[in-house]
Enzyme design. Structure first.
Site, PDB file in Angstrom:
ATOM      1  N   LYS A 293       0.839  -1.199   0.000  1.00 58.48           N
ATOM      2  CA  LYS A 293       0.000   0.000   0.000  1.00 58.48           C
ATOM      3  C   LYS A 293       0.879   1.257   0.000  1.00 58.48           C
ATOM      4  O   LYS A 293       2.080   1.170   0.306  1.00 58.48           O
ATOM      5  CB  LYS A 293      -0.928  -0.017   1.217  1.00 58.48           C
ATOM      6  CG  LYS A 293      -0.197  -0.048   2.556  1.00 58.48           C
ATOM      7  CD  LYS A 293      -1.103  -0.463   3.710  1.00 58.48           C
ATOM      8  CE  LYS A 293      -0.338  -0.441   5.025  1.00 58.48           C
ATOM      9  NZ  LYS A 293      -1.127  -1.069   6.121  1.00 58.48           N
TER      10      LYS A 293
ATOM     11  N   ARG B  58     -10.474  -1.311  14.688  1.00 59.23           N
ATOM     12  CA  ARG B  58     -10.257  -0.552  13.463  1.00 59.23           C
ATOM     13  C   ARG B  58     -11.188  -1.194  12.442  1.00 59.23           C
ATOM     14  O   ARG B  58     -12.355  -1.417  12.748  1.00 59.23           O
ATOM     15  CB  ARG B  58      -8.760  -0.569  13.086  1.00 59.23           C
ATOM     16  CG  ARG B  58      -8.344   0.582  12.210  1.00 59.23           C
ATOM     17  CD  ARG B  58      -6.845   0.625  11.965  1.00 59.23           C
ATOM     18  NE  ARG B  58      -6.355  -0.528  11.218  1.00 59.23           N
ATOM     19  CZ  ARG B  58      -5.139  -0.605  10.674  1.00 59.23           C
ATOM     20  NH1 ARG B  58      -4.287   0.388  10.798  1.00 59.23           N
ATOM     21  NH2 ARG B  58      -4.769  -1.672  10.008  1.00 59.23           N
TER      22      ARG B  58
ATOM     23  N   TYR C  34      17.233  29.520   9.584  1.00 57.90           N
ATOM     24  CA  TYR C  34      16.042  30.270   9.973  1.00 57.90           C
ATOM     25  C   TYR C  34      15.903  30.332  11.487  1.00 57.90           C
ATOM     26  O   TYR C  34      16.082  29.318  12.179  1.00 57.90           O
ATOM     27  CB  TYR C  34      14.787  29.581   9.431  1.00 57.90           C
ATOM     28  CG  TYR C  34      14.514  29.825   7.968  1.00 57.90           C
ATOM     29  CD1 TYR C  34      14.327  31.102   7.461  1.00 57.90           C
ATOM     30  CD2 TYR C  34      14.404  28.740   7.106  1.00 57.90           C
ATOM     31  CE1 TYR C  34      14.058  31.302   6.120  1.00 57.90           C
ATOM     32  CE2 TYR C  34      14.117  28.931   5.755  1.00 57.90           C
ATOM     33  CZ  TYR C  34      13.951  30.217   5.269  1.00 57.90           C
ATOM     34  OH  TYR C  34      13.676  30.414   3.956  1.00 57.90           O
TER      35      TYR C  34
ATOM     36  N   MET D 175      13.078  24.055   3.379  1.00 55.72           N
ATOM     37  CA  MET D 175      12.324  23.296   2.384  1.00 55.72           C
ATOM     38  C   MET D 175      13.233  22.479   1.473  1.00 55.72           C
ATOM     39  O   MET D 175      12.970  21.305   1.195  1.00 55.72           O
ATOM     40  CB  MET D 175      11.464  24.245   1.541  1.00 55.72           C
ATOM     41  CG  MET D 175      10.535  23.510   0.600  1.00 55.72           C
ATOM     42  SD  MET D 175       9.563  24.607  -0.435  1.00 55.72           S
ATOM     43  CE  MET D 175       8.507  25.417   0.754  1.00 55.72           C
TER      44      MET D 175
HETATM   45  C1  LIG Z   1      -0.369  -1.979   6.833  1.00 58.44           C
HETATM   46  C2  LIG Z   1      -0.923  -3.307   7.212  1.00 58.44           C
HETATM   47  C3  LIG Z   1      -0.095  -4.436   7.303  1.00 58.44           C
HETATM   48  C4  LIG Z   1       1.407  -4.352   7.228  1.00 58.44           C
HETATM   49  O1  LIG Z   1       1.915  -3.896   8.457  1.00 58.44           O
HETATM   50  P1  LIG Z   1       3.476  -3.783   8.786  1.00 58.44           P
HETATM   51  O2  LIG Z   1       3.516  -3.364  10.186  1.00 58.44           O
HETATM   52  O3  LIG Z   1       4.020  -2.748   7.850  1.00 58.44           O
HETATM   53  O4  LIG Z   1       4.082  -5.115   8.532  1.00 58.44           O
HETATM   54  C5  LIG Z   1      -0.702  -5.676   7.494  1.00 58.44           C
HETATM   55  N1  LIG Z   1      -2.056  -5.785   7.632  1.00 58.44           N
HETATM   56  C6  LIG Z   1      -2.871  -4.710   7.602  1.00 58.44           C
HETATM   57  C7  LIG Z   1      -4.334  -4.896   7.777  1.00 58.44           C
HETATM   58  C8  LIG Z   1      -2.337  -3.439   7.414  1.00 58.44           C
HETATM   59  O5  LIG Z   1      -3.141  -2.368   7.404  1.00 58.44           O
END
Ligand SMILES: *Cc1c(COP(=O)(O)O)cnc(C)c1O
Length: 359
Positions: A42, A137, A256, A304
């Site tokens: 993702k 969740r 800055y 930046m």
């Molecule tokens: C992002 C995610 C993972 C991967 O998690 P990591 O901690 O990066 O290994 C696995 N399962 C779900 C449902 C996630 O949202």
């Protein structure tokens, strides 16, 4: 109109080590030998570029990919072609049915309403069930998952999943509690493949590995657990060029807000990398780059496009055109100096790097 030319002079590069990603995949397979190791890609493979990371993981043997959204799934299918499973965490939404079908994606059904919609509108579609076992969740309530079990098993159910809230704390009681709640659900799903663990969960051992594990951060070399040494190799480094070196005299202020004032003679290097590239301004306290084996602490505020580093100890190696390295083996250290975790540092990497894929 002419296309803008690639920069020939010194410019920042994001170095992505595909060899390290394949090695991390192999390492996970050796940690979970009886299990199919999937890959969570993702957010553009945690910022590193799913168009290059996806194929590297297929080469390493991965057959199950996980993404957040249908759009990410379709993009990944275009990259990978037919074959690997692509599972979409964010749920089953009827407006996406054509995309799910057209790009052979497997949605995660997250609540009874989504299951009813799937039964009514796409009963032939492969799907997975995501059960919430204590994180609160996404996911079905365990009792709801048990209630629909016979109907779900009559359709093309590929995987039952849940997700651990505290796997990075091996001693946390929620780990075992979620596992036993997951087992209670799985009893209603005989013969269906199961997946519980992300990277950290995979490290909790065989009881947590089930049929498929879903590591993300471990593939990219971040430390999954708060305990023990990290068995994975960082796959991401920023190589930023020094644009200028200057002498700092006692009383001189840097950057800055003049937040850094030197009490002694120092050498400072101004490097071409700033918060637009993904460095966190919070890293002005404790952040550093490396030049060979020299630590180069950040001096003053990160701008930046530019960061000032203390190169007093680096001698002649610190000169305009030379490259310093952020992250790499110091990924976790930079994340904690930034007040965050390696995940956030990676997914916020900027877009103007030249991206160099190695290995
Ligand atoms: C992002 C995610 C993972 C991967 O998690 P990591 O901690 O990066 O290994 C696995 N399962 C779900 C449902 C996630 O949202």
């Amino acid at each position: 109109m002419k296309t803008a030319p690639a920069e020939r002079g010194p410019h920042p590069r994001l170095i992505v080590d595909l060899g390290a990603i394949r090695a991390n995949y192999a390492q996970l397979q050796s940690i979970a030998p009886g299990t199919s190791v999937g890959a969570v890609v993702k957010a553009d493979a945690y910022g590193l570029g799913v168009d290059r990371v996806g194929p590297a993981l297929v080469e390493a043997g991965c057959r199950h990919f996980f993404v957040a959204s249908t759009r990410e799934g379709a993009e990944l299918r275009d990259v990978l072609g037919d074959g690997p499973d692509i599972i979409v965490f964010n749920g089953f939404w009827t407006p996406d049915i054509d995309t799910l079908r057209g790009w052979s994606l497997i949605p995660a059904v997250n609540d009874p309403g989504q299951f009813a919609a799937l039964e009514a509108h796409a009963p032939d579609l492969p799907f997975s069930l995501h059960v919430d076992t204590g994180m609160n969740r996404l996911g079905l309530e365990p009792d709801d998952a048990i209630t629909i079990a016979d109907r779900a098993r009559a359709l093309d159910l590929r995987l039952v999943m849940s997700h651990l809230a505290c796997a990075d704390e091996p001693g946390h009681p929620l780990n075992a509690a979620q596992r036993s709640e997951f087992d209670r659900v799985l009893a209603a799903y005989p013969g269906v493949r199961a997946s519980l663990s992300n990277s950290a969960g995979t490290l909790l051992g065989a009881l947590y590995q089930y049929d498929v594990v879903r590591p993300g951060i471990a593939l990219y070399g971040g430390a999954p657990s708060l305990e023990g040494t990290n068995p994975f190799t960082s796959a991401a480094a920023i190589d930023a060029p020094i644009l200028q070196v200057r002498d700092i005299h006692p009383g001189d202020a840097v950057g800055y807000g003049a937040t850094f004032t030197s009490g002694e003679d120092r050498k400072a290097a101004i490097v071409a990398c700033g918060y637009a590239d993904g460095l966190f301004r919070a890293a002005q306290d404790g952040g550093y780059a490396m030049l060979g084996d020299q630590h180069l602490p950040v001096m003053g505020r990160i701008s930046m496009d530019l960061t000032t580093l203390d190169v007093t100890g680096a001698g002649d190696a610190a000169k305009p055109g030379a490259y310093v390295r952020f992250m790499g083996s110091e990924l976790e250290a930079l994340a904690s100096a930034s007040g965050t975790i390696s995940y956030e540092l990676l997914v916020r990497l900027g877009r103007r790097f030249e991206r160099v894929y190695e290995g």
